[in-house]
Design a protein around this motif. Structure first.
Motif, PDB file in Angstrom:
ATOM      1  N   LEU A 107       0.788  -1.133  -0.144  1.00 31.46           N
ATOM      2  CA  LEU A 107       0.099   0.014  -0.038  1.00 31.46           C
ATOM      3  C   LEU A 107       0.762   1.347   0.198  1.00 31.46           C
ATOM      4  O   LEU A 107       1.509   1.696   1.028  1.00 31.46           O
ATOM      5  N   ALA A 108       0.881   1.959  -1.210  1.00 30.48           N
ATOM      6  CA  ALA A 108       1.519   3.073  -1.196  1.00 30.48           C
ATOM      7  C   ALA A 108       0.785   4.382  -1.057  1.00 30.48           C
ATOM      8  O   ALA A 108      -0.342   4.382  -1.467  1.00 30.48           O
ATOM      9  N   ILE A 109       1.587   5.375  -0.479  1.00 30.81           N
ATOM     10  CA  ILE A 109       0.813   6.699  -0.200  1.00 30.81           C
ATOM     11  C   ILE A 109       1.584   7.610  -0.912  1.00 30.81           C
ATOM     12  O   ILE A 109       2.604   7.787  -0.876  1.00 30.81           O
ATOM     13  N   ARG A 110       0.817   8.727  -1.815  1.00 28.70           N
ATOM     14  CA  ARG A 110       1.434   9.597  -2.266  1.00 28.70           C
ATOM     15  C   ARG A 110       2.252  10.622  -1.139  1.00 28.70           C
ATOM     16  O   ARG A 110       1.723  11.223  -0.232  1.00 28.70           O
ATOM     17  N   GLY A 111       3.562  10.564  -1.539  1.00 30.59           N
ATOM     18  CA  GLY A 111       4.433  11.255  -0.607  1.00 30.59           C
ATOM     19  C   GLY A 111       5.330  10.369   0.302  1.00 30.59           C
ATOM     20  O   GLY A 111       6.033  10.850   0.891  1.00 30.59           O
ATOM     21  N   GLY A 112       4.730   9.063   0.317  1.00 25.26           N
ATOM     22  CA  GLY A 112       5.590   8.046   0.928  1.00 25.26           C
ATOM     23  C   GLY A 112       4.986   8.081   2.596  1.00 25.26           C
ATOM     24  O   GLY A 112       4.459   9.105   3.097  1.00 25.26           O
ATOM     25  N   VAL A 113       5.553   6.907   3.359  1.00 24.24           N
ATOM     26  CA  VAL A 113       5.471   6.956   4.805  1.00 24.24           C
ATOM     27  C   VAL A 113       6.586   7.491   5.249  1.00 24.24           C
ATOM     28  O   VAL A 113       7.636   7.024   5.260  1.00 24.24           O
ATOM     29  N   ASP A 114       6.312   8.397   6.294  1.00 20.80           N
ATOM     30  CA  ASP A 114       7.281   9.393   6.917  1.00 20.80           C
ATOM     31  C   ASP A 114       7.832   8.727   8.376  1.00 20.80           C
ATOM     32  O   ASP A 114       6.962   8.858   9.116  1.00 20.80           O
ATOM     33  N   VAL A 115       8.800   7.804   8.414  1.00 26.60           N
ATOM     34  CA  VAL A 115       9.347   7.427   9.392  1.00 26.60           C
ATOM     35  C   VAL A 115      10.754   7.506   9.398  1.00 26.60           C
ATOM     36  O   VAL A 115      11.497   7.914   8.328  1.00 26.60           O
ATOM     37  N   ALA A 116      11.682   7.566  10.665  1.00 25.93           N
ATOM     38  CA  ALA A 116      12.868   7.998  10.385  1.00 25.93           C
ATOM     39  C   ALA A 116      13.793   6.932   9.613  1.00 25.93           C
ATOM     40  O   ALA A 116      13.408   5.548   9.980  1.00 25.93           O
ATOM     41  N   ALA A 117      14.723   7.358   8.789  1.00 23.29           N
ATOM     42  CA  ALA A 117      15.549   6.666   8.100  1.00 23.29           C
ATOM     43  C   ALA A 117      16.812   6.041   9.093  1.00 23.29           C
ATOM     44  O   ALA A 117      17.488   6.637   9.711  1.00 23.29           O
ATOM     45  N   GLN A 118      17.349   4.942   8.814  1.00 20.15           N
ATOM     46  CA  GLN A 118      18.324   4.445   9.575  1.00 20.15           C
ATOM     47  C   GLN A 118      19.322   3.679   8.142  1.00 20.15           C
ATOM     48  O   GLN A 118      18.899   2.861   7.665  1.00 20.15           O
ATOM     49  N   LEU A 119      20.642   4.167   8.248  1.00 15.00           N
ATOM     50  CA  LEU A 119      21.306   3.384   7.263  1.00 15.00           C
ATOM     51  C   LEU A 119      21.052   3.848   5.833  1.00 15.00           C
ATOM     52  O   LEU A 119      20.917   2.799   5.006  1.00 15.00           O
ATOM     53  N   GLY A 120      19.970   4.989   5.606  1.00 10.85           N
ATOM     54  CA  GLY A 120      19.694   5.301   4.360  1.00 10.85           C
ATOM     55  C   GLY A 120      18.400   4.837   4.023  1.00 10.85           C
ATOM     56  O   GLY A 120      18.087   4.925   2.950  1.00 10.85           O
ATOM     57  N   SER A 121      17.847   4.164   4.780  1.00  8.51           N
ATOM     58  CA  SER A 121      16.421   3.300   4.473  1.00  8.51           C
ATOM     59  C   SER A 121      15.443   3.471   5.620  1.00  8.51           C
ATOM     60  O   SER A 121      15.793   3.279   6.857  1.00  8.51           O
TER      61      SER A 121
END
Length: 281
Positions: A107-121
């Motif tokens: 399930l993709a959401i326009r703009g993306g799911v905003d969670v903290a990235a770790q090691l670039g992901s």
């Protein structure tokens, strides 16, 4: 914001993963069905590897505090039209039911799911614990600001299932009886219930080894078919360790790992030898 009303059996946030960190012992992680993630993101106008929800066996229910455009790919679930961008109004909810076949829905959401990235992901790694924990009821998640293109105006076509997963032989086929490869490619294998993002565990005939000594740990990768001492193969997934101490009889080619991601417990799978330019992931 997105409120998680119900997470289903297992829902994680996944993007394109963490390639390039294997030297530090970090798995690639990321979406198991990469083609499905990329398609869902294209439908809503996101860059292909933007963070989205990977939903296992349906059951995810989300409430949106503001209007959002979403798309669902992978295993088709009741609740949202497959492969078609849909706008969900502010205050509205979506719920994904149990897929009739397949295992993982994106399930993709326009703009993306905003969670903290770790090691670039932003991917959840179920082995190492990197990234956000699996989604829980009551979680409040932001909608990101990924650079967006236009929303697709057409419905996507579902991928055709593969009759078998293609494999490249080795690198440790010399550790097995000569007929082991024929057993692998000539048998029907059943997906075991304890399969997960780390590995797809299979039941079937024994893959007999010709050597009884221990193999020193060596690098491995998603798609590797490792055979432990019980002679039952495991197909490594995106969260599998980057080294292993059991011999690898063959490796599923990169193009077929997306199909492997949709195998559910009780499904039957076959393997065939790759021809031409097939390559490992």
């Amino acid at each position: 914001m997105i409120e998680v009303v119900a997470p289903g059996p297992l829902t994680t946030v996944q993007d394109g993963g963490r390639p390039g960190w294997a030297r530090l012992g970090v798995p690639r992680s990321g979406a198991f069905d990469r083609a499905a993630l990329r398609l869902a993101n294209r439908l809503v106008g996101n860059p292909e590897d933007t963070a989205a929800f990977e939903v296992t066996f349906g059951g995810l229910e989300l409430r949106f505090t503001r209007a959002a455009t979403v798309a669902v790919t992978g295993a088709s679930c009741p609740g949202l039209d497959w492969g078609t961008p849909v706008t969900v109004g502010a205050g509205r909810s979506v719920r994904l039911g149990l897929p009739a076949r397949g295992l993982r829905t994106y399930l993709a959401i326009r703009g993306g799911v905003d969670v903290a990235a770790q090691l670039g992901s932003r991917s959840t790694d179920t082995l190492s614990g990197l990234g956000p924990p699996p989604v829980r009821a009551g979680d409040l998640l932001g909608i990101g600001a990924a650079a967006c293109g236009p929303v697709s105006g057409t419905a996507a076509a579902p991928a055709m299932p593969r009759p078998s997963l293609r494999v490249l032989v080795g690198p440790r086929d010399d550790w097995f009886d000569p007929e082991a490869l024929e057993v692998l490619t000539g048998s029907a294998w059943t997906v075991r219930g304890e399969s997960d993002r780390i590995g797809i565990r299979l039941d079937g005939p024994n893959l007999r080894r010709s050597r009884s000594d221990e193999l020193p740990s060596e690098p491995t990768l998603p798609g590797a078919i490792q055979v432990p001492t019980d002679a039952r193969p495991i197909v490594f997934g995106p969260d599998a360790p980057v080294t292993g101490g059991y011999p690898v009889l063959a490796v599923v080619v990169r193009a077929d790992l997306d199909a492997a991601a949709q195998l559910r417990p009780g499904d039957t799978v076959r393997f065939s030898r790759a021809t031409g330019a097939g390559r490992a992931t």
